[in-house]
Design an enzyme around this catalytic site. Structure first.
Site, short mmCIF file in Angstrom:
data_model
loop_
_atom_site.label_atom_id
_atom_site.label_comp_id
_atom_site.label_asym_id
_atom_site.label_seq_id
_atom_site.Cartn_x
_atom_site.Cartn_y
_atom_site.Cartn_z
N TYR A 143 -21.21 -15.70 8.99
CA TYR A 143 -20.54 -14.41 8.31
C TYR A 143 -19.05 -15.28 8.42
O TYR A 143 -18.35 -14.75 7.10
CB TYR A 143 -20.64 -13.54 9.21
CG TYR A 143 -19.84 -12.34 8.83
CD1 TYR A 143 -19.81 -11.68 7.52
CD2 TYR A 143 -18.78 -11.75 9.68
CE1 TYR A 143 -19.27 -10.53 7.36
CE2 TYR A 143 -17.91 -10.57 9.55
CZ TYR A 143 -18.40 -10.00 8.40
OH TYR A 143 -17.81 -8.92 7.94
N LYS A 147 -16.30 -15.55 4.93
CA LYS A 147 -15.36 -14.52 4.78
C LYS A 147 -14.03 -15.76 4.51
O LYS A 147 -13.34 -15.43 3.72
CB LYS A 147 -14.96 -13.80 5.95
CG LYS A 147 -15.97 -12.48 5.82
CD LYS A 147 -15.87 -11.74 4.62
CE LYS A 147 -16.87 -10.60 4.46
NZ LYS A 147 -16.73 -9.74 3.35
N ILE A 173 -15.05 -1.53 12.95
CA ILE A 173 -14.78 -0.22 12.42
C ILE A 173 -15.54 0.76 13.08
O ILE A 173 -16.82 0.84 13.17
CB ILE A 173 -14.96 -0.18 10.65
CG1 ILE A 173 -14.11 -1.24 10.12
CG2 ILE A 173 -14.51 1.35 10.33
CD1 ILE A 173 -12.66 -1.32 10.19
N1 SER Z 1 -17.67 -5.53 12.19
C1 SER Z 1 -17.97 -7.13 11.86
C2 SER Z 1 -18.94 -7.88 12.62
O1 SER Z 1 -19.02 -7.50 13.66
C3 SER Z 1 -16.73 -7.80 11.77
O2 SER Z 1 -16.13 -7.86 10.65
O3 SER Z 1 -19.80 -8.56 12.04
#
Ligand code: SER
Length: 315
Positions: A143, A147, A173
């Site tokens: 991931y 990014k 978030i």
């Molecule tokens: N909230 C995301 C994750 O934990 C981080 O960008 O993968």
């Protein structure tokens, strides 16, 4: 003519709240929500909704042409924890969808793009405290790799093809409307649900794992603010550091106990611990403050109060 907006990945945690906010700001007819399936009926029934497969260039293009869209928010992505289970799928989805949208902007089908980056762009060799905008970035999750590479491509498309793409490195978030899925920071949402449901929570991170976090209202405000700023103000075209607060599982548990004294937390770290260990503990977002006046509002106590209040009727 008012701007027409397409949100790809509108059924997800951030996409759904962005849809509600943008509809309130720009009018229901000007905001098209889309996702790969009807997996959030509140969103599907809330206004114009289209099935769009971000992996299929034509599917995105047809929707853009059908509705005369000029601005796209690309919120579809596979997050950190799920990405470690399906590395090639995460790479494919996160990169292919980005190229589709950037290419549509390059070909002038759309004028403006929002694409979220993440604290996952940082890695074990990054300074952990007050992580600067420009620093060592050696992400160790798929991931994070997508990014980081995505940020490079955003900047490239801006410089070479004048694409107006804007981006924020979201921290974890926290929100109550739509559950997050497949992330490492998800514990900070699950804990509130479990506190209300069972009065206990077994956390998949250790008690002292500090991570940068942000309440949804702040995240949406940042997204709306960066997208409505003058193009000249957006001097960073890779992605902006964004900070809110930082806390550990032990600290969030303590704030919940102030409202639910019998709440108990236990800790059983799993594979997500290693992901969390590779990320910053706090972020320096001076650039976002200077360039487009960013400032967060919610601290941990305010988040806990709001989360428990909003989720209570559900349980
Ligand atoms: N909230 C995301 C994750 O934990 C981080 O960008 O993968």
């Amino acid at each position: 003519m008012s701007s027409k907006i397409l949100i790809i990945g509108a059924c997800g945690q951030i996409g759904s709240e962005l849809t509600y906010k943008l509809r309130a700001l720009h009018g229901d007819d000007n905001v098209i929500a889309s996702d790969i399936s009807y997996n959030n009926l509140d969103i599907v029934n809330s206004g114009i909704f289209e099935i769009v497969d971000a992996m299929d260039y034509k599917s995105v293009k047809v929707c853009i042409e059908k509705h005369n869209v000029d601005t796209v928010y690309l919120m579809a992505a596979m997050l950190s924890a799920t990405g470690e289970k399906y590395p090639m799928k995460a790479w494919d989805l996160n990169m292919t969808s980005l190229f589709h949208v950037l290419d549509l902007a390059k070909a002038k089908f759309i004028k403006k793009v929002f694409w979220p980056s993440s604290i996952a762009v940082f890695g074990p060799t990054t300074p952990k405290e007050d992580t600067p905008q420009y620093t060592t970035m050696e992400p160790s999750t798929v991931y994070g790799i997508t990014k980081q590479v995505g940020e490079r491509w955003c900047e490239y498309y801006n410089e070479k093809y004048d694409v107006d793409v804007r981006s924020i490195r979201y921290p974890g978030i926290i929100s109550w409307k739509t559950l997050p899925g497949g992330g490492t920071t998800d514990y900070a949402v699950e804990i509130y649900h479990e506190a209300l449901k069972n009065k206990e929570y077994d956390c998949f991170l250790s008690k002292d794992t500090a991570l940068p976090m942000l309440y949804m209202d702040d995240a949406i405000k940042a997204t709306v603010d960066i997208m409505s700023a003058d193009a000249d103000a957006i001097k960073i075209r890779s992605s902006y550091n964004l900070a809110g607060i930082s806390f550990t599982p032990e600290e969030i548990a303590a704030s919940i106990k102030k409202h639910i004294p019998e709440f108990k937390i236990s800790y059983t770290p799993d594979f997500r611990q290693q992901i969390a260990n590779s990320w910053p503990q706090s972020i320096d977002d001076t650039m976002a403050q200077k360039h487009w006046n960013w400032k967060h509002s919610f601290d941990l106590e305010a988040i806990t109060e709001e989360m428990l209040k909003q989720l209570k009727p559900k349980y």
